[in-house]
Design a protein around this motif. Sequence first.
Motif, short mmCIF file in Angstrom:
data_model
loop_
_atom_site.label_atom_id
_atom_site.label_comp_id
_atom_site.label_asym_id
_atom_site.label_seq_id
_atom_site.Cartn_x
_atom_site.Cartn_y
_atom_site.Cartn_z
N HIS A 263 0.65 -1.52 -0.01
CA HIS A 263 0.83 -0.35 -0.18
C HIS A 263 0.63 1.10 -0.16
CE1 HIS A 263 -3.56 -1.94 1.56
NE2 HIS A 263 -2.74 -3.39 1.52
N GLY A 264 0.70 1.89 -0.79
CA GLY A 264 1.21 3.24 -0.85
C GLY A 264 0.40 4.80 -1.12
N GLN A 265 1.17 5.41 -1.29
CA GLN A 265 -0.24 7.15 -1.61
C GLN A 265 -0.83 6.74 -2.77
OE1 GLN A 265 3.26 9.28 -1.09
NE2 GLN A 265 2.14 10.23 1.04
N ARG A 266 -0.06 6.39 -3.82
CA ARG A 266 -0.71 6.08 -5.17
C ARG A 266 -0.70 4.93 -5.81
NH1 ARG A 266 2.96 7.19 -8.83
NH2 ARG A 266 4.57 6.06 -7.41
N PHE A 267 -1.05 3.40 -5.35
CA PHE A 267 -1.32 3.09 -5.62
C PHE A 267 -1.95 1.30 -3.68
CE2 PHE A 267 3.16 2.88 -4.49
CZ PHE A 267 3.00 0.83 -3.60
N GLU A 268 -2.21 0.75 -4.26
CA GLU A 268 -2.33 -0.69 -3.93
C GLU A 268 -2.30 -1.88 -4.52
OE1 GLU A 268 -5.65 -1.32 -2.27
OE2 GLU A 268 -6.22 0.04 -0.61
N ALA A 269 -1.46 -2.56 -4.78
CA ALA A 269 -0.67 -3.92 -5.45
C ALA A 269 -0.69 -5.23 -3.99
CB ALA A 269 0.93 -3.79 -5.49
N VAL A 270 -1.18 -6.32 -4.73
CA VAL A 270 -1.17 -8.08 -4.76
C VAL A 270 -0.65 -9.01 -5.24
CG1 VAL A 270 -3.39 -7.28 -3.44
CG2 VAL A 270 -3.55 -8.51 -5.69
N ALA A 271 0.20 -10.19 -4.05
CA ALA A 271 0.64 -11.10 -4.71
C ALA A 271 0.76 -12.12 -3.72
CB ALA A 271 1.76 -11.14 -5.75
N SER A 272 0.16 -13.28 -4.49
CA SER A 272 0.72 -14.36 -4.05
C SER A 272 2.16 -15.17 -3.95
CB SER A 272 -0.58 -15.61 -4.26
OG SER A 272 -2.72 -15.42 -3.96
N LEU A 273 2.36 -15.37 -3.46
CA LEU A 273 3.93 -15.64 -3.08
C LEU A 273 3.71 -17.48 -2.49
CD1 LEU A 273 4.19 -12.64 -4.07
CD2 LEU A 273 7.37 -12.87 -2.52
#
Length: 150
Positions: free
Chosen positions: A123-133
């Motif tokens: 989570h950043g100010q401009r984005f959200e990112a997801v993944a499964s590792l």
Amino acid sequence: MKPEFTVDELVPHSGQMSLLSEITDYGEEWLSAAVDITPTSMFADEKGVPAWVGLEYMAQAIGAYAGLQERKQGREPKLGFLLGTRKYSVPVAYFVLGERIEVRVTKNMEAENGLCAFDCELHGQRFEAVASLNIFQPDDADTFLREAQQ
């Protein structure tokens, strides 16, 4: 829960390869950490840090989670290996200088043979990112690496 260990005490990376800034919180099956993007961050250029490095932020947060489990048992953190990822999606090309990224990893599977799967978020100010590792943590990484080379 207030973190009782530093990143250096939990993650077996050192120097510039230790990418997490701090451990911010954790529970039985999860850990949260933060990464501060600075001009001296590993992989940084004039645009910031390429977003693909987010996978390593996630992997090191998993390493911190695993290191925390070892420390709770009175043992030293062990090396683990990133086997692969599914569905890494991030809507930005770079994490910009001055940005603080929150990383959260949640264990969703652990097998007796050292294989684990984690759901991860950035989570950043401009984005959200997801993944499964998918991670593999052998009991003895040195022996595992020697045998893998033969």
